[in-house]
Design a protein around this motif. Sequence first.
Motif, mmCIF file in Angstrom:
data_model
loop_
_atom_site.group_PDB
_atom_site.id
_atom_site.type_symbol
_atom_site.label_atom_id
_atom_site.label_comp_id
_atom_site.label_asym_id
_atom_site.label_seq_id
_atom_site.Cartn_x
_atom_site.Cartn_y
_atom_site.Cartn_z
ATOM 1 N N UNK A 137 0.886 -1.206 0.072
ATOM 2 C CA UNK A 137 -0.148 -0.088 -0.064
ATOM 3 C C UNK A 137 0.745 1.427 0.168
ATOM 4 N N UNK A 138 2.066 1.216 -0.072
ATOM 5 C CA UNK A 138 2.977 2.100 -0.114
ATOM 6 C C UNK A 138 2.713 3.395 -1.229
ATOM 7 N N UNK A 139 2.733 4.344 -0.977
ATOM 8 C CA UNK A 139 2.711 5.436 -2.174
ATOM 9 C C UNK A 139 3.397 6.731 -1.940
ATOM 10 N N UNK A 140 3.589 7.465 -3.001
ATOM 11 C CA UNK A 140 4.096 8.800 -2.695
ATOM 12 C C UNK A 140 2.860 9.702 -2.515
ATOM 13 N N UNK A 141 2.936 10.534 -1.537
ATOM 14 C CA UNK A 141 2.018 11.508 -1.364
ATOM 15 C C UNK A 141 2.721 12.917 -0.970
ATOM 16 N N UNK A 142 2.697 13.884 -1.511
ATOM 17 C CA UNK A 142 3.089 15.386 -1.251
ATOM 18 C C UNK A 142 4.682 15.181 -1.129
ATOM 19 N N UNK A 143 5.217 14.303 -1.831
ATOM 20 C CA UNK A 143 6.949 14.019 -2.032
ATOM 21 C C UNK A 143 7.223 13.162 -0.933
ATOM 22 N N UNK A 144 6.477 12.456 -0.047
ATOM 23 C CA UNK A 144 6.783 11.556 0.936
ATOM 24 C C UNK A 144 6.271 10.123 0.744
ATOM 25 N N UNK A 145 6.988 9.116 0.821
ATOM 26 C CA UNK A 145 6.374 7.657 1.095
ATOM 27 C C UNK A 145 5.756 7.504 2.170
ATOM 28 N N UNK A 146 4.194 6.850 1.858
ATOM 29 C CA UNK A 146 3.499 6.851 3.142
ATOM 30 C C UNK A 146 2.719 5.647 2.738
ATOM 31 N N UNK A 147 2.131 4.995 3.856
ATOM 32 C CA UNK A 147 1.134 4.168 3.838
ATOM 33 C C UNK A 147 -0.187 4.375 4.671
#
Length: 354
Positions: free
Chosen positions: A297-307
């Motif tokens: 479920x990891x994804x890049x959001x606002x330049x940061x990798x998050x889950x």
Amino acid sequence: MRDRPAPRVDGIDAARGLALIGMFVAHVAPVAASPEAAELIAIADERPRLLFALTAGFGLGFLTGGIRPVAEGRGVLRRQLAVRAVILIALGLLIAATLHPLVFIILDVYGVAFLVMLPLLFLPARVALVVGTGLLAVAPGVATAAQYSQELLAAREDGPRLLFDWLLTGAYPVIIWVPVMLIGLGLARLGAADPRVVPRYALAGALTAVVMLPLTRLLPDEADATASPAEHAVSASALALGNVGIGLVIVAAMVTLTALARPAVTRIAGAVLSPVTAMGAMPLTIYTLHLVVISGAKRVEDGFVTDDSWALTIGLIVGGMAFAWLWRRFLGRGPLERLLRAASGRSARSDTTE
């Protein structure tokens, strides 16, 4: 007659299932906008892991005979547990190296903790409780103080860094988890579901929490850069004691609801809690599956990798309960629990809280 492990106690499994749910919240619940919600998520990060360690101690107590410790084959039992520990260490390191989840992985640390517990498995109940409680009163402070020791941090960088992290400087140091496991082990020896014992450890846990948790409000937290290392150490020990006290209350409540209350209450509670209990009965499977899911479920959001995601949080909780309940209902022991049991050479003579 040959010694057998003690039977399962559903209340312990239910408490372990609640710990897993707490971990899911801590791992993937979005960063909260309000300080109050952020504090609730922070609680979910600390207490579930200590509750998980506490139930692991109970599990070791049941596996080694409960109130009647096994007399025969102790060496074989220790070797089987050592094999399990090594497998857990290898699995934790493999997941970290291949899936790279955005969370600290507890499997390898648990394996190390089980190895440390091997010579302590057959301590008398009261000795385990006294040693565990005494160590818990100082171990979190020692681990916190280690973060301020330049000599120790330098040795960590220059030496076996992973070993330092496992034992002392990591997010889940064994120096803290082993005392908590000893407390669970001692209570399993006294009788985890004994109606004379449950109120005692519930009261002890409640009193500890009532004293220690308010005390932490008067002490600096870990983010306070102006406090001394000694103040941080005292705060860490008080917080760990208070959180383990909460864990004891939760275990006592689950055991009471599922075993000691009136029959009508235990039937209803057992049914309502059965999905949570099923999760707690296959913790290795559920914990590992959740690592696979959140890694995907990891994804890049606002330049940061998050889950982080509320949808993922709810999905893990509901999906985990549904999977565990269905698997246990139709197939019994969890898949990874079966593999671990077979790999360690244990037979399926009885169902135990392992």
